[in-house]
Design an enzyme around this catalytic site. Structure first.
Site: not given
Length: 216
Positions: A63-64
């Site tokens: 995930d970012r």
């Protein structure tokens, strides 16, 4: 990232390991793994890696807002080999998380199936009828005020798995813009870090563990 502004951290690649088949990098929080939709989301770890290693191929993603160990393949053979290891759940992953509140038990397992929450995607939610199996083992490391530092051992690799599972046991990950609310959301970043990956080398099958130091 507040609202629609994307302002990823700058700086050189943090290379953990590089050989003829593998590249291991420590991804910073706030940087997309792969490009998002639109020109303003083009900057990502994949693009930065390919600027240095043109032959690099994607194997998995984080995930970012999660930091930590990511592996890239440098040959098609390595990409296939690693892809199968992930698919067959042979890759062992550990994460460090700081969660809201004091977790009562010392160890436990969350076994809750997940599926994308279509009207609110990319959010995921628990769905016992249609969800895909998702299992996370966890262990308390220490208490830090009204927070608990934990080591998480995902047995499956569902999107947002650790984030949803921690919220479901009543202890959302600090700084989570999707699943934490109120005080739990107030942290300078998502307190989730991919600490280590254990995999078999595509050339010869030797078991190797790669680690990235937790930045929080």
């Amino acid at each position: 990232m507040q609202g629609n502004t994307y302002n990823p951290p700058q700086g050189p690649l943090a290379i953990l390991h590089h050989d003829h088949e593998l590249l291991l990098v420590d991804k910073p929080s706030g940087l997309l793994s792969v490009p998002g939709k639109g020109e303003h989301l083009a900057d990502c770890l994949m693009a930065r890696v390919q600027a240095v290693f043109a032959e690099a191929l994607l194997v998995h993603r984080l995930d970012r807002d999660t930091s930590g160990v990511m592996v890239f393949a440098l040959t098609r053979h390595a990409q296939r080999h690693l892809g199968l290891q992930f698919e067959k759940r042979q890759v062992k992953k550990t994460y460090i998380a700081r969660v809201f509140g004091r977790v009562g038990e010392k160890t436990g397992t969350v076994d809750l199936p997940l599926i994308v929450d279509w009207p609110n995607r990319p959010l995921q939610h628990v769905d016992f009828e249609n969800g895909k199996p998702a299992v996370t083992d966890w262990r308390v490391l220490k208490y830090e005020g009204n927070a608990t530092r934990m080591r998480l051992f995902p047995q499956t690799g569902r999107s947002h798995q650790l984030r949803v599972h921690m919220r479901e046991i009543g202890h959302p990950i600090l700084g989570d813009p999707f699943y934490a609310t109120g005080e739990a959301r107030e942290a300078e970043r998502l307190m989730l870090h991919a600490e280590s990956l254990r995999l078999r080398h595509p050339d010869g099958g030797k078991g190797l563990t790669f680690k990235a130091k937790c930045p929080f």
